[in-house]
Motif scaffolding. Structure first.
Motif, short mmCIF file in Angstrom:
data_model
loop_
_atom_site.label_atom_id
_atom_site.label_comp_id
_atom_site.label_asym_id
_atom_site.label_seq_id
_atom_site.Cartn_x
_atom_site.Cartn_y
_atom_site.Cartn_z
N UNK A 57 0.80 -1.23 0.00
CA UNK A 57 0.00 0.00 0.00
C UNK A 57 0.84 1.28 0.00
N UNK A 58 2.16 1.14 -0.12
CA UNK A 58 3.02 2.32 -0.18
C UNK A 58 4.35 1.95 -0.83
N UNK A 59 5.01 2.96 -1.35
CA UNK A 59 6.33 2.74 -1.96
C UNK A 59 7.33 2.28 -0.89
N UNK A 60 7.19 2.80 0.32
CA UNK A 60 8.10 2.42 1.39
C UNK A 60 8.02 0.91 1.68
N UNK A 61 6.81 0.38 1.70
CA UNK A 61 6.66 -1.07 1.91
C UNK A 61 7.23 -1.85 0.73
N UNK A 62 7.05 -1.33 -0.47
CA UNK A 62 7.61 -1.99 -1.66
C UNK A 62 9.13 -2.06 -1.57
N UNK A 63 9.74 -0.94 -1.17
CA UNK A 63 11.19 -0.91 -1.04
C UNK A 63 11.66 -1.92 0.01
N UNK A 64 10.85 -2.08 1.05
CA UNK A 64 11.17 -3.09 2.07
C UNK A 64 11.14 -4.50 1.50
N UNK A 65 10.12 -4.82 0.70
CA UNK A 65 10.03 -6.14 0.07
C UNK A 65 11.19 -6.35 -0.91
N UNK A 66 11.51 -5.29 -1.67
CA UNK A 66 12.61 -5.39 -2.63
C UNK A 66 13.93 -5.63 -1.91
N UNK A 67 14.17 -4.91 -0.83
CA UNK A 67 15.40 -5.08 -0.07
C UNK A 67 15.51 -6.46 0.55
N UNK A 68 14.39 -6.95 1.10
CA UNK A 68 14.40 -8.29 1.68
C UNK A 68 14.65 -9.34 0.61
#
Length: 330
Positions: free
Chosen positions: A147-158
């Motif tokens: 629901x946010x770019x910040x969460x997406x970046x978290x998934x990408x980093x993980x």
């Protein structure tokens, strides 16, 4: 269309009629006709004549100056490139439209990473790879509903952390050791090749973005700042695994590069030297010139994939109802 790489140090690029020559003294290392040229990349300490620069500007050919390690110092562009009609459309993209596009980019990166790992599992028995495959599949599914770019970046980093935790399992040449992804500076030969490859690919995408008239500073996933063309960073994500990572695995496992002779250790890091850059760029060019079959059954060089995706993003900018579809390997 071709890219002229000048990786040999202390060369001189000059103009001879409609041809650029790369010389060192009286020795000619390369030449390319201007009508066939798309961009010029200068690595390290080489010179370009005023006449050559003027001819490139006249023909809309950008010139990029990079360090020997691949860091981009800057680019020479014609004045017309500074007036971007598409910039207004990019700025008008709504937060929802940008989030949907960012989701697609992250999901494609995770899925492409998973496909590369799956291919490695076919030749290697590894529980580590099996576990990473499951993690990447889970994270790709989670990215769909972020629901946010910040969460997406978290998934990408993980996902990147999981992916690179298994990367060492794919290296069969014992002369190369890889424990983790390190970037600034790269800590070993594998990281040196990854960083160099990403920088080369990023610059290719940046040139194509500019050729299509898009503003590289307006993106969906990454945040731009004065020295960061975020759109190139967005569009490189889907190509990291299928182009750069797969090439690095081949260079190492096929023993094309030598861990002692093709790298320099300095300033706390490890970098490709002149011979290493030549080997990498030669293999990169050969890989990008290989033909692949499209969904329609036609064959096209891998170069066209980059142009295809930049044009797809351009269509999305003009009409966001045509959602951006990143490139995915199968």
């Amino acid at each position: 269309m071709r890219t002229l790489y000048v990786s040999q140090q202390n060369c001189y690029v000059c103009l001879q009629q409609e041809t650029l020559l790369v010389k060192q003294g009286e020795t000619i290392y390369g030449e390319v006709q201007l009508p066939l040229l798309e961009q010029v990349l200068i690595f390290g300490k080489s010179q370009v004549s005023t006449q050559a620069i003027r001819a490139c500007l006249w023909r809309d050919i950008p010139i990029t100056y990079l360090s020997r390690m691949g860091f981009c110092y800057g680019r020479i562009l014609p004045i017309a490139r500074g007036y971007r009609q598409l910039s207004r459309y990019q700025q008008q993209l709504s937060p929802v439209e940008k989030l949907i596009s960012a989701r697609a980019i992250v999901q494609a990166k995770l899925k492409n990473s998973r496909v590369l790992m799956r291919r490695q599992r076919k030749r290697l028995e590894s529980q580590v790879i099996e576990n990473v495959l499951q993690s990447l599949d889970y994270l790709a599914n989670q990215a769909v509903g972020a629901d946010s770019v910040e969460r997406l970046i978290g998934f990408e980093g993980a996902g990147a952390a999981q992916y690179f935790s298994a990367f060492a399992e794919c290296l069969t040449n014992t002369d190369f050791v890889f424990t983790a992804r390190t970037r600034r500076p790269p800590g070993n030969p594998v990281n040196a090749m990854l960083s160099f490859g990403y920088q080369v690919l990023w610059n290719h995408l940046l040139a194509l973005i500019e050729l299509q008239g898009l503003d590289p500073y307006y993106a969906c996933l990454h945040q731009a700042h004065d020295s960061h063309a975020a759109l190139a960073s967005d569009l490189i994500e889907e190509f990291r695994a299928p182009i750069v990572d797969s090439l690095v695995l081949w260079l190492v496992n096929s023993k094309v590069v030598n861990s002692q002779k093709d790298f320099d250790y300095r300033d706390g890091g490890c970098y490709l030297n002149d011979s290493g850059r030549r080997k990498y760029l030669q293999a990169f060019l050969q890989r990008m010139e290989e033909e692949i079959q499209t969904d329609s059954g036609e064959k096209q060089p891998k170069w066209d994939l980059l142009t295809q995706q930049v044009k797809a993003y351009k269509r999305f900018v003009y009409n966001p109802s045509f959602l951006y579809q990143p490139y995915q390997i199968r």
